[in-house]
Enzyme design. Structure first.
Site, PDB file in Angstrom:
ATOM      1  N   LEU A  44     103.456 -49.685 -27.234  1.00  0.00           N
ATOM      2  CA  LEU A  44     103.049 -50.855 -28.010  1.00  0.00           C
ATOM      3  C   LEU A  44     103.374 -52.177 -27.288  1.00  0.00           C
ATOM      4  O   LEU A  44     104.510 -52.387 -26.876  1.00  0.00           O
ATOM      5  CB  LEU A  44     103.760 -50.823 -29.374  1.00  0.00           C
ATOM      6  CG  LEU A  44     103.372 -51.934 -30.342  1.00  0.00           C
ATOM      7  CD1 LEU A  44     101.934 -51.773 -30.782  1.00  0.00           C
ATOM      8  CD2 LEU A  44     104.319 -51.962 -31.533  1.00  0.00           C
ATOM      9  N   ASP A  45     102.381 -53.052 -27.168  1.00  0.00           N
ATOM     10  CA  ASP A  45     102.576 -54.398 -26.620  1.00  0.00           C
ATOM     11  C   ASP A  45     103.116 -54.381 -25.195  1.00  0.00           C
ATOM     12  O   ASP A  45     103.764 -55.340 -24.765  1.00  0.00           O
ATOM     13  CB  ASP A  45     103.499 -55.237 -27.523  1.00  0.00           C
ATOM     14  CG  ASP A  45     102.896 -55.445 -28.906  1.00  0.00           C
ATOM     15  OD1 ASP A  45     101.658 -55.412 -29.017  1.00  0.00           O
ATOM     16  OD2 ASP A  45     103.658 -55.632 -29.862  1.00  0.00           O
ATOM     17  N   ALA A  46     102.876 -53.310 -24.476  1.00  0.00           N
ATOM     18  CA  ALA A  46     103.429 -53.200 -23.125  1.00  0.00           C
ATOM     19  C   ALA A  46     102.342 -53.022 -22.063  1.00  0.00           C
ATOM     20  O   ALA A  46     102.650 -52.814 -20.898  1.00  0.00           O
ATOM     21  CB  ALA A  46     104.417 -52.044 -23.056  1.00  0.00           C
TER      22      ALA A  46
END
Lengths: 274, 274, 274, 274
Positions: free
Chosen positions: C218-220
């Site tokens: 996530l969000d990476a």
């Protein structure tokens, strides 16, 4: 919002008055310009029953205002300024403003969109705001402006959202409310026509936009807000326009918001934005 | 770095040549301007023994350059361009440049600082760079410029780091190398004298700086880099100068760095910065 | 667009090929990452009759690609990538994207808007793009994703324009095209939920947004574009959201435009944006 | 500068007091934080003979301060705060601060530079400020901090201009004045060591710096100022450091200036910057 000649005791008088009527100041900004000995104050306060007590407050403040020679204005958070938007054929500022008014980002309400072309009528339809086309025939601008002024009577603010006609001095005198214009350059660079073309020719590395109050002298009114975006040699004129649209609509939105929140005061040909 | 009229096959010819001599391209940027049918290329490559083989490479490339009508230049990473800095009385750009050259942020070496005033001699002393004061008496500019040109002979770049005299066309023709100037406004706004004062009078919301090649027409040469910082009504003229110093020195440093890395090509009166 | 292991001769081979087929390169950008010995190239060229000759060009290029171990892609300016937009309840990114696609700011065409809520159906109606509501019931995400994947089959790009559900690894593997997400913070700060609230609590002075390719973590995923806007202590959470909307939509638009122009290459977990 | 629990009448009481003693308010900023019922005020005023009348003014204000439970501070423009700068081996923030103090950009005076290394002693020499090297041997930090505290006794402000040791809680409690640190990232992203390296690994598109008050928890104190600069895939770690130096020194300078002008108030873990 208050402006007056600067002298000691203004804040003391104003804040004592507000305390006595039971108001609580939640934010206040003050600026004094020593060059012209002018004093500017914006006080935001809460007051129980302010709607009913408005006249009482205004009458009570009258003597203080008289004593210091103030120009002043009291606005309530519940006030709904009436806004007219004027456009020609570009839709980016218009659509952005309508979207923001629709979301409640601004105080106030758009009561009408006025254009010299029919083109954007359809785009406005979804918003429920009336669209009025007042053509400006060559050599008949004065007549058209008379119709415009009647049509926009009662406006508290007129926004020129890329309205491509120059408004006459008579219009600006008779419209009876502030007029905010968005110019698609970093003024005073590229005042007048075709700023993006001239920006490209000059080879600038930043593209700007300027929101200002319209005055009789073209693109020379008090600047409310400006911003720029970076460009480079690869940008075609179409790219500059595209980037320009992004900065125009943001700059105009900030200026309109600050104006409607009574944060913009005019000091000679400059603005104070609290 | 290559510029020439655009036509098919240029990159193929250049890259085949580089491949044959054993070079490995590590970065390359290309731009074609259809408006003037011009082609621009910057190729950065590694090549074993480049210092010894330089003449061989240049001679080998000659016929290709001739075929396409190229203006071109081969630089080695180990080259050390000779830089002269001209100043008057403001020290912020000068000190910043000396600090950056001292740290190795730029290719090249400052061989001399030339000023029309003695004021900054002491500040320069710590850096070990010679400081030469060549006064410009009223009405004797031509004579002073002759001395300046002799004093700066052999420079690969002259930087006007807030040099407050206007250089004559003769100077620019005779100096024999590019001259980079920093102007303390967002050009073309506020060209000429006292830009901060005029910026304040106009009430702009952003303060800018522009680095450009000096040409015969004042403040009208090709722009290399520009930037702005935000200001507001509270900024006094002294505050504007302070903020301006911050943006001036950064803009000038970026321009000098890009120039010394051979990243700046001139296309008519615009620059391409790769 | 080409990526492959770096070694001498790639540009020479590619540009010779393009020259031989009669193409004229109008822009090209190259980058080599020595850390991972990777080579990246984007060449933009004109070629008469490219649509009819496409297969011929691709077949001709095959051996060169094979020799250097290239991943590569040929796009024509006339191609029209198919784009699906996924949303939940926030409309600002969606409306901005639809407006830009409608104006022709982007290559490609929005073929569908998919949402887990019915709320934005009406707002989309004016644009003529089909709106499909696929609810995601608690504990039934896998089933919903299966429906989503079928519904979006054939997409060349999926844009998560503030889609508030976390997509599973299975979804990302099966969707078969890149997925761009907009996160409302300057990643890696404030990854995960409620970034504006956490930004306010931490007292940051800039509010950011990040567009990145969605990956399993996530969000990476690789960051395509980021930007920030200045805020201060007076900004309420609602103000931060308002400013955030402005930066989100601009960042997402830049990322989508660069992606659709084939300017974004992925290098490990970073992007190269030519 | 005043902070206290919010309730009606504070401004009225303060401004009446200032009016009675003959002061003229030239600028004032106020903010109330409803979440924690806190009131913050900064009033800048002129008063004839303020130096001689200081004690009288302070005593006169005492009862008002007591009534509202104020924390407050009266500064005179003529005051000269004593500033200590702590550094390790990087010189960019140090040299920039010394240059700005030397020019009079800040109120106050640098009385000493303290370092755990001898390296920068020579660079400081030209400024006339004493340079004291207090080595911090491994495992002997407590002893070194005792020496540091004695050496910096009487400071009104300590600036950590890239001081690379973590200060203990004891140091921060005993130093007896605010400590401003510059962190070379956009906090809370990349708190701790090696932010540029981690920024490059994460592939961010903006490089930031954060000036904050040092507190016991590393890199978690109230943020005074932040800014960012744009970078791209071509930036090596050395390039990121170079760009980072530019943003670090500007961010630190703004924070120091605002602090020394008494414009920074701490509200829980956030700052109010008037």
């Amino acid at each position: 919002v208050i402006s007056c000649p600067d002298r000691p005791g203004i804040i003391a008088a104003v804040s004592a008055f507000l305390f006595e009527i039971g108001a609580n100041i939640v934010a206040s900004d003050q600026y004094s310009d020593p060059a012209v000995n002018a004093f500017f104050l914006r006080s935001e306060f809460t007051l129980d029953g302010v709607s009913e007590r408005r006249r009482e407050v205004e009458e009570g403040f009258g003597p203080i205002a008289g004593r210091f020679g103030m120009r002043w204005k009291l606005s309530c958070g519940a006030d709904t300024p009436r806004v007219t938007i004027m456009v020609s054929r570009y839709d980016h500022c218009l659509m952005d403003l309508l979207w923001r008014f629709g979301r409640g980002e601004f105080r106030g309400k758009v009561t009408k969109v006025v254009s010299n072309h029919p083109d954007l009528g359809e785009a406005v339809q979804g918003s429920g705001v009336p669209y009025e086309c007042i053509p400006v025939a060559k050599g008949k601008k004065a007549a058209a402006e008379t119709v415009q002024i009647q049509s926009m009577a009662g406006s508290d603010l007129v926004i020129l959202a890329r309205y491509m006609q120059i408004l006459s001095s008579e219009f600006l005198q008779q419209i009876g409310c502030p007029v905010i214009n968005i110019h698609h350059s970093f003024l005073p660079a590229f005042a007048g026509a075709d700023p993006y073309l001239r920006a490209r020719e000059r080879g600038v590395k930043l593209i700007g936009a300027t929101a200002h109050y319209a005055t009789e002298e073209l693109d020379a009114g008090p600047i409310i807000e400006q911003d720029v975006l970076r460009v480079d040699h690869r940008y075609t004129p179409a790219d500059l326009e595209r980037v320009g649209r992004d900065v125009e609509r943001v700059v105009l939105a900030r200026a309109v918001r600050n104006h409607l929140d009574d944060r913009v005061l005019v000091n000679a040909n400059r603005t104070i934005v609290f």
